[in-house]
Design a protein around this motif. Structure first.
Motif, PDB file in Angstrom:
ATOM      1  N   UNK A   1      -7.229  76.036  57.522  1.00  0.00           N
ATOM      2  CA  UNK A   1      -8.398  76.320  56.679  1.00  0.00           C
ATOM      3  C   UNK A   1      -9.511  77.077  57.396  1.00  0.00           C
ATOM      4  N   UNK A   2      -9.159  77.777  58.456  1.00  0.00           N
ATOM      5  CA  UNK A   2     -10.116  78.597  59.207  1.00  0.00           C
ATOM      6  C   UNK A   2     -10.887  79.542  58.284  1.00  0.00           C
ATOM      7  N   UNK A   3     -12.188  79.538  58.394  1.00  0.00           N
ATOM      8  CA  UNK A   3     -13.162  80.354  57.634  1.00  0.00           C
ATOM      9  C   UNK A   3     -13.320  79.933  56.175  1.00  0.00           C
ATOM     10  N   UNK A   4     -12.600  78.900  55.724  1.00  0.00           N
ATOM     11  CA  UNK A   4     -12.669  78.520  54.315  1.00  0.00           C
ATOM     12  C   UNK A   4     -13.739  77.455  54.075  1.00  0.00           C
ATOM     13  N   UNK A   5     -14.307  77.466  52.882  1.00  0.00           N
ATOM     14  CA  UNK A   5     -15.406  76.558  52.549  1.00  0.00           C
ATOM     15  C   UNK A   5     -14.904  75.145  52.315  1.00  0.00           C
ATOM     16  N   UNK A   6     -15.825  74.199  52.467  1.00  0.00           N
ATOM     17  CA  UNK A   6     -15.507  72.800  52.209  1.00  0.00           C
ATOM     18  C   UNK A   6     -15.029  72.624  50.772  1.00  0.00           C
ATOM     19  N   UNK A   7     -15.609  73.390  49.841  1.00  0.00           N
ATOM     20  CA  UNK A   7     -15.204  73.251  48.437  1.00  0.00           C
ATOM     21  C   UNK A   7     -13.750  73.666  48.229  1.00  0.00           C
ATOM     22  N   UNK A   8     -13.295  74.680  48.982  1.00  0.00           N
ATOM     23  CA  UNK A   8     -11.888  75.083  48.869  1.00  0.00           C
ATOM     24  C   UNK A   8     -10.972  74.033  49.470  1.00  0.00           C
ATOM     25  N   UNK A   9     -11.397  73.451  50.589  1.00  0.00           N
ATOM     26  CA  UNK A   9     -10.594  72.386  51.195  1.00  0.00           C
ATOM     27  C   UNK A   9     -10.515  71.190  50.246  1.00  0.00           C
ATOM     28  N   UNK A  10     -11.644  70.889  49.612  1.00  0.00           N
ATOM     29  CA  UNK A  10     -11.687  69.756  48.683  1.00  0.00           C
ATOM     30  C   UNK A  10     -10.723  69.979  47.513  1.00  0.00           C
ATOM     31  N   UNK A  11     -10.617  71.218  47.080  1.00  0.00           N
ATOM     32  CA  UNK A  11      -9.708  71.525  45.978  1.00  0.00           C
ATOM     33  C   UNK A  11      -8.251  71.244  46.358  1.00  0.00           C
ATOM     34  N   UNK A  12      -7.895  71.612  47.591  1.00  0.00           N
ATOM     35  CA  UNK A  12      -6.529  71.360  48.070  1.00  0.00           C
ATOM     36  C   UNK A  12      -6.333  69.855  48.301  1.00  0.00           C
ATOM     37  N   UNK A  13      -7.380  69.197  48.809  1.00  0.00           N
ATOM     38  CA  UNK A  13      -7.335  67.736  48.971  1.00  0.00           C
ATOM     39  C   UNK A  13      -7.122  67.064  47.613  1.00  0.00           C
ATOM     40  N   UNK A  14      -7.853  67.502  46.611  1.00  0.00           N
ATOM     41  CA  UNK A  14      -7.756  66.903  45.275  1.00  0.00           C
ATOM     42  C   UNK A  14      -6.383  67.136  44.643  1.00  0.00           C
ATOM     43  N   UNK A  15      -5.675  68.146  45.139  1.00  0.00           N
ATOM     44  CA  UNK A  15      -4.308  68.394  44.660  1.00  0.00           C
ATOM     45  C   UNK A  15      -3.302  67.487  45.356  1.00  0.00           C
ATOM     46  N   UNK A  16      -3.799  66.631  46.244  1.00  0.00           N
ATOM     47  CA  UNK A  16      -2.929  65.645  46.887  1.00  0.00           C
ATOM     48  C   UNK A  16      -2.600  65.907  48.338  1.00  0.00           C
TER      49      UNK A  16
ATOM     50  N   UNK B   1     -17.071  70.629  59.092  1.00  0.00           N
ATOM     51  CA  UNK B   1     -16.359  70.317  57.853  1.00  0.00           C
ATOM     52  C   UNK B   1     -15.937  68.848  57.753  1.00  0.00           C
ATOM     53  N   UNK B   2     -15.433  68.292  58.841  1.00  0.00           N
ATOM     54  CA  UNK B   2     -14.830  66.955  58.783  1.00  0.00           C
ATOM     55  C   UNK B   2     -15.747  65.890  58.182  1.00  0.00           C
ATOM     56  N   UNK B   3     -17.050  65.823  58.563  1.00  0.00           N
ATOM     57  CA  UNK B   3     -17.900  64.778  57.994  1.00  0.00           C
ATOM     58  C   UNK B   3     -18.155  64.931  56.494  1.00  0.00           C
ATOM     59  N   UNK B   4     -17.912  66.124  55.963  1.00  0.00           N
ATOM     60  CA  UNK B   4     -18.155  66.369  54.534  1.00  0.00           C
ATOM     61  C   UNK B   4     -16.930  66.064  53.671  1.00  0.00           C
ATOM     62  N   UNK B   5     -15.845  65.669  54.298  1.00  0.00           N
ATOM     63  CA  UNK B   5     -14.590  65.453  53.578  1.00  0.00           C
ATOM     64  C   UNK B   5     -14.077  64.033  53.818  1.00  0.00           C
ATOM     65  N   UNK B   6     -13.179  63.540  52.972  1.00  0.00           N
ATOM     66  CA  UNK B   6     -12.716  62.153  53.087  1.00  0.00           C
ATOM     67  C   UNK B   6     -12.080  61.827  54.438  1.00  0.00           C
ATOM     68  N   UNK B   7     -12.203  60.566  54.814  1.00  0.00           N
ATOM     69  CA  UNK B   7     -11.740  60.139  56.140  1.00  0.00           C
ATOM     70  C   UNK B   7     -10.229  60.027  56.255  1.00  0.00           C
ATOM     71  N   UNK B   8      -9.509  60.062  55.119  1.00  0.00           N
ATOM     72  CA  UNK B   8      -8.050  59.921  55.217  1.00  0.00           C
ATOM     73  C   UNK B   8      -7.350  61.254  55.483  1.00  0.00           C
ATOM     74  N   UNK B   9      -8.128  62.300  55.760  1.00  0.00           N
ATOM     75  CA  UNK B   9      -7.517  63.583  56.133  1.00  0.00           C
ATOM     76  C   UNK B   9      -6.928  63.467  57.541  1.00  0.00           C
ATOM     77  N   UNK B  10      -5.753  64.048  57.714  1.00  0.00           N
ATOM     78  CA  UNK B  10      -5.118  64.147  59.035  1.00  0.00           C
ATOM     79  C   UNK B  10      -5.497  65.513  59.605  1.00  0.00           C
TER      80      UNK B  10
END
Length: 244
Positions: free
Chosen positions: A40-55, A70-79
């Protein structure tokens, strides 16, 4: 990115996972043994969240500053996987800023291994999983240990770095982010030599190889981790002023 391409990240992820599944089928492999790291280099947190929300739960970043923002703005269960070159002075900020960092895929010398090991001991977190990065293409522009020195570095991690868990080998292909079978064959050969020398099975030494241009070929040649950015998120976006 346009709003339409932002809206397409989840659909692009599904298309990539379908291609992974078909590549696994062609090579008679279990798709469950193949990990897709959304690079996800150069990509926004909102784009990462969209992929996260897709599972999806597995993301990779190339730069320490980006991952600790980015990490603190996203859920803790991300690997989280750190997949870029790691400089000595960035080891402590990386570990402190990303408590759920799961892997560093780019350990390429004893100094970085030692720094990671000591920093983890001080923090008191669980051992960090690491890949040894191998320069399989011989390009001076690439980071990574030479294939001939690969075993020595892996032995060093096993023997002297109790806070690191060696998981496998990583390589980046040719300059255009595509690769050749020779690069992948070299990494597979390194794995065979390491497993024979250490008396471990090949299932204990993963291969992280393959990106957007060549991940299907990499899977067919034994890759267990593919790092895919453009095919999921679209082309990378760099600020105009940054020309590095």
């Amino acid at each position: 990115m346009t709003s339409s391409s932002q809206g397409g990240a989840a659909a692009s992820l599904k298309a990539v996972l379908d291609r992974v599944h078909h590549a696994a089928e062609r090579s008679s492999r279990d798709v469950k043994e193949i990990r897709v790291v959304a690079a996800s280099k150069t990509k926004s947190v909102s784009m990462l969240r969209q992929v996260y929300d897709a599972g999806h739960r597995c993301f990779g970043e190339n730069y320490v500053q980006e991952i600790i923002e980015k990490a603190p703005q996203l859920p803790e269960d991300i690997e989280w996987h750190f997949i870029g070159n790691l400089q000595s002075n960035k080891v402590k900020p990386l570990l402190a800023g990303v408590p759920n960092l799961a892997y560093v895929e780019s350990v390429d010398d004893e100094k970085i291994a030692n720094l990671l090991d000591r920093a983890i001991a001080k923090i008191g977190r669980k051992p960090l999983k690491v890949f040894v990065e191998v320069n399989t293409s011989g390009e001076t522009s690439k980071f990574g240990v030479e294939p001939a020195q690969c075993l020595d570095l892996v032995k060093h991690i096993f023997t002297n770095c109790p806070n690191l868990e060696f998981c496998g080998l990583m390589t980046i292909g040719m300059l255009d982010y595509s690769s050749t079978p020779e690069n992948f064959k070299t990494l597979s050969k390194c794995r065979s030599e390491i497993c024979a020398a250490l008396g471990i099975s090949e299932t204990q030494c993963e291969l992280s190889m393959g990106m957007t241009a060549d991940f299907e070929q990499a899977i067919e040649m034994g890759s267990t981790t593919v790092r895919i950015g453009t095919a999921i998120f679209g082309a990378r976006e760099y600020p105009q002023k940054e020309e590095k």
